[in-house]
Design a protein around this motif. Sequence first.
Motif, PDB file in Angstrom:
ATOM      1  N   ARG A  29     -36.235  86.803 -11.935  1.00 18.23           N
ATOM      2  CA  ARG A  29     -37.585  86.268 -12.136  1.00 18.23           C
ATOM      3  C   ARG A  29     -38.645  87.339 -11.872  1.00 18.23           C
ATOM      4  O   ARG A  29     -39.623  87.460 -12.610  1.00 18.23           O
ATOM      5  N   GLY A  34     -33.243  88.105 -18.083  1.00 12.29           N
ATOM      6  CA  GLY A  34     -32.673  86.811 -18.426  1.00 12.29           C
ATOM      7  C   GLY A  34     -31.358  86.443 -17.781  1.00 12.29           C
ATOM      8  O   GLY A  34     -30.891  85.314 -17.941  1.00 12.29           O
ATOM      9  N   LEU A  36     -30.367  85.847 -14.664  1.00 15.52           N
ATOM     10  CA  LEU A  36     -30.337  84.915 -13.536  1.00 15.52           C
ATOM     11  C   LEU A  36     -30.029  83.488 -13.972  1.00 15.52           C
ATOM     12  O   LEU A  36     -29.135  82.839 -13.414  1.00 15.52           O
ATOM     13  N   TYR A  37     -30.745  82.981 -14.962  1.00 14.23           N
ATOM     14  CA  TYR A  37     -30.593  81.575 -15.327  1.00 14.23           C
ATOM     15  C   TYR A  37     -29.228  81.294 -15.938  1.00 14.23           C
ATOM     16  O   TYR A  37     -28.692  80.187 -15.803  1.00 14.23           O
ATOM     17  N   ASN A  38     -28.646  82.294 -16.595  1.00 15.61           N
ATOM     18  CA  ASN A  38     -27.288  82.130 -17.092  1.00 15.61           C
ATOM     19  C   ASN A  38     -26.310  81.989 -15.939  1.00 15.61           C
ATOM     20  O   ASN A  38     -25.414  81.140 -15.971  1.00 15.61           O
ATOM     21  N   MET A  40     -26.962  80.939 -13.000  1.00 14.64           N
ATOM     22  CA  MET A  40     -27.243  79.701 -12.265  1.00 14.64           C
ATOM     23  C   MET A  40     -26.581  78.488 -12.912  1.00 14.64           C
ATOM     24  O   MET A  40     -26.144  77.568 -12.206  1.00 14.64           O
ATOM     25  N   HIS A  41     -26.477  78.495 -14.241  1.00 14.92           N
ATOM     26  CA  HIS A  41     -26.104  77.268 -14.943  1.00 14.92           C
ATOM     27  C   HIS A  41     -24.842  77.351 -15.807  1.00 14.92           C
ATOM     28  O   HIS A  41     -24.373  76.315 -16.281  1.00 14.92           O
ATOM     29  N   TYR A  97     -27.933  78.876  -2.797  1.00 18.95           N
ATOM     30  CA  TYR A  97     -27.880  78.213  -4.105  1.00 18.95           C
ATOM     31  C   TYR A  97     -26.441  78.154  -4.618  1.00 18.95           C
ATOM     32  O   TYR A  97     -25.662  79.085  -4.431  1.00 18.95           O
TER      33      TYR A  97
END
Length: 272
Positions: A29, A34, A36-38, A40-41, A97
Amino acid sequence: MAKQGLFGELIHLTGGYLHDLRKEIVLGRETIHGRLYNFMHRNGDLYPTHQLGPIAKLLNINRGNRFVSLTSMASKSKGLNQWIADNKGKDYDLYGYDFAQGDVVTTMIKCAHGQTITLVHDCCLPRPYSRNGKVQGTKGIWMEDGNRIYIEGLSENKHEWEDFTPYTEKYAHPLWSKYSEEGIKSGHGGMDYLVLSAFVESARNDIKPPIDVYDTAAWMVITCLSEQSVAMGSMPVPVPDFTNGLWIDREPFRRGKYCLDDVCHEYFEDNK
């Protein structure tokens, strides 16, 4: 070397994206990145193309061969949490997390003609960089890590590794030899410049590129299929045939200096 048959018939190849990216991922962030969100999910091989492209060309994928099925397995996820604890502390909002992405994801692919491929995605644990390259055939084997090779009947000592460096000098691709003489440009050891040059040549002259849409689809689909396999307890997943059967008898590939399907020596002669 592979095209000249030094490895014999190719049987098993490996590759990977083994790169300690913990800082880059966690601070995605802050750095507008890009990944991080990959992480995370999603849970699968998030970056297969880096290593799968060369492997696919060695195995004639989409030109007489194809990927048939794959199975993927992911380890637990602990590496990013440890980095956050060590470097950001408990006040950081991602502390503790539950990242979806496993620290190490291993994918095995079966090909139509019986070859197997192992891919490894490993970005969340401390380690030196590696692409984990290996080419193994009926006459020999090459290993990227350690810069090692063994060719039966050619290597001096039976069943012992030897240094790969002399082979790189003897069997260097003519494109790389010419490129080295002219001066290697920056970007991933110079390869970025060659990839972009090949694309520009195809676009300017309206000719077929060395990597086409069928290659792109076959390489990229590995990510979502590996996610499916991991989610289903590592069950095998079929790989779609994006050529709709044409992989058996495709039109001839375009020869040229950037060709990835063969070594086109004629394009490096003095009069070319």
